[in-house]
Design a protein around this motif. Structure first.
Motif, PDB file in Angstrom:
ATOM      1  N   LEU A  60      47.191  17.394  -3.872  1.00 50.14           N
ATOM      2  CA  LEU A  60      47.188  17.224  -5.285  1.00 50.14           C
ATOM      3  C   LEU A  60      46.147  18.127  -5.919  1.00 50.14           C
ATOM      4  O   LEU A  60      46.138  18.032  -7.203  1.00 50.14           O
ATOM      5  N   ILE A  61      45.149  18.379  -5.368  1.00 44.19           N
ATOM      6  CA  ILE A  61      43.967  19.142  -5.834  1.00 44.19           C
ATOM      7  C   ILE A  61      43.735  20.341  -4.904  1.00 44.19           C
ATOM      8  O   ILE A  61      43.622  20.214  -3.666  1.00 44.19           O
ATOM      9  N   SER A  62      43.648  21.399  -5.350  1.00 48.33           N
ATOM     10  CA  SER A  62      43.299  22.730  -4.724  1.00 48.33           C
ATOM     11  C   SER A  62      41.607  22.866  -4.451  1.00 48.33           C
ATOM     12  O   SER A  62      40.916  22.139  -5.308  1.00 48.33           O
ATOM     13  N   TYR A  63      41.424  23.251  -3.362  1.00 47.27           N
ATOM     14  CA  TYR A  63      39.957  23.356  -2.847  1.00 47.27           C
ATOM     15  C   TYR A  63      39.588  24.598  -2.230  1.00 47.27           C
ATOM     16  O   TYR A  63      40.403  25.208  -1.854  1.00 47.27           O
ATOM     17  N   VAL A  64      38.238  24.891  -1.842  1.00 49.45           N
ATOM     18  CA  VAL A  64      37.840  26.224  -1.044  1.00 49.45           C
ATOM     19  C   VAL A  64      37.089  25.720   0.060  1.00 49.45           C
ATOM     20  O   VAL A  64      36.419  24.657   0.165  1.00 49.45           O
ATOM     21  N   GLN A  65      37.581  26.178   1.257  1.00 53.20           N
ATOM     22  CA  GLN A  65      36.997  25.859   2.343  1.00 53.20           C
ATOM     23  C   GLN A  65      36.687  27.165   3.033  1.00 53.20           C
ATOM     24  O   GLN A  65      37.813  27.669   3.639  1.00 53.20           O
ATOM     25  N   TYR A  66      35.305  27.494   3.402  1.00 48.72           N
ATOM     26  CA  TYR A  66      35.249  28.983   4.137  1.00 48.72           C
ATOM     27  C   TYR A  66      35.530  29.049   5.423  1.00 48.72           C
ATOM     28  O   TYR A  66      35.814  29.993   6.164  1.00 48.72           O
ATOM     29  N   VAL A  67      35.151  27.784   6.334  1.00 44.05           N
ATOM     30  CA  VAL A  67      35.316  27.887   7.764  1.00 44.05           C
ATOM     31  C   VAL A  67      35.948  26.583   8.074  1.00 44.05           C
ATOM     32  O   VAL A  67      36.178  25.654   7.058  1.00 44.05           O
ATOM     33  N   GLN A  68      36.796  26.375   8.910  1.00 47.67           N
ATOM     34  CA  GLN A  68      37.629  25.396   9.349  1.00 47.67           C
ATOM     35  C   GLN A  68      36.539  24.294   9.871  1.00 47.67           C
ATOM     36  O   GLN A  68      35.742  24.611  10.443  1.00 47.67           O
ATOM     37  N   ASN A  69      36.825  23.147   9.257  1.00 50.73           N
ATOM     38  CA  ASN A  69      36.108  21.840   9.589  1.00 50.73           C
ATOM     39  C   ASN A  69      34.680  22.159   8.715  1.00 50.73           C
ATOM     40  O   ASN A  69      33.584  21.303   9.170  1.00 50.73           O
ATOM     41  N   GLY A  70      34.556  23.009   7.950  1.00 49.13           N
ATOM     42  CA  GLY A  70      33.269  23.064   7.277  1.00 49.13           C
ATOM     43  C   GLY A  70      33.362  22.308   5.790  1.00 49.13           C
ATOM     44  O   GLY A  70      34.186  21.548   5.532  1.00 49.13           O
ATOM     45  N   CYS A  71      32.270  22.644   4.963  1.00 50.64           N
ATOM     46  CA  CYS A  71      32.323  22.093   3.652  1.00 50.64           C
ATOM     47  C   CYS A  71      33.279  22.476   3.055  1.00 50.64           C
ATOM     48  O   CYS A  71      33.849  23.414   2.958  1.00 50.64           O
ATOM     49  N   VAL A  72      33.449  21.488   2.009  1.00 51.72           N
ATOM     50  CA  VAL A  72      34.675  21.621   0.980  1.00 51.72           C
ATOM     51  C   VAL A  72      34.243  21.591  -0.438  1.00 51.72           C
ATOM     52  O   VAL A  72      33.266  20.937  -0.514  1.00 51.72           O
ATOM     53  N   TYR A  73      34.772  22.666  -1.131  1.00 53.52           N
ATOM     54  CA  TYR A  73      34.167  22.774  -2.564  1.00 53.52           C
ATOM     55  C   TYR A  73      35.560  22.735  -3.472  1.00 53.52           C
ATOM     56  O   TYR A  73      36.447  23.278  -3.009  1.00 53.52           O
ATOM     57  N   PHE A  74      35.129  22.571  -4.642  1.00 57.10           N
ATOM     58  CA  PHE A  74      36.252  22.892  -5.776  1.00 57.10           C
ATOM     59  C   PHE A  74      35.725  23.703  -6.864  1.00 57.10           C
ATOM     60  O   PHE A  74      34.430  23.714  -7.276  1.00 57.10           O
ATOM     61  N   THR A  75      36.673  24.343  -7.505  1.00 59.94           N
ATOM     62  CA  THR A  75      36.229  25.352  -8.619  1.00 59.94           C
ATOM     63  C   THR A  75      36.435  24.175  -9.956  1.00 59.94           C
ATOM     64  O   THR A  75      37.085  23.081  -9.824  1.00 59.94           O
ATOM     65  N   ASP A  76      35.814  24.775 -11.187  1.00 62.33           N
ATOM     66  CA  ASP A  76      35.993  23.933 -12.371  1.00 62.33           C
ATOM     67  C   ASP A  76      37.832  24.135 -12.699  1.00 62.33           C
ATOM     68  O   ASP A  76      38.073  23.001 -13.304  1.00 62.33           O
TER      69      ASP A  76
END
Length: 76
Positions: free
Chosen positions: A29-45
């Motif tokens: 339901l919401i898109s996200y950014v994850q640079y490496v698998q099982n890494g930190c998850v980030y969200f854009t504005d």
């Protein structure tokens, strides 16, 4: 580069819990950014604004009755 929000910051901006945010992310339901698998998850504005727009509904006008009585059923 666009500012990235952590899970905690994104949940605070949206006014929801981190668990609700994770559920929305896992359900797509919401898109996200994850640079490496099982890494930190980030969200854009943009993804936060898209989520808000998707779940914002117009208020429905309240139907007012002339009396407090309920209408009779057709079988009576």
């Amino acid at each position: 580069m666009e500012k990235l929000f952590t899970r905690k910051e994104a949940a605070k901006i949206l006014g929801i819990s981190i668990a609700t945010l994770d559920t929305a992310r896992n359900n797509g339901l919401i898109s996200y950014v994850q640079y490496v698998q099982n890494g930190c998850v980030y969200f854009t504005d943009a993804s936060l604004q898209e989520y808000i727009a998707k779940f914002t509904h117009r208020a429905k006008p309240v139907e007012k009755c002339a009396t407090y009585r309920k209408a009779r059923s057709a079988g009576a």
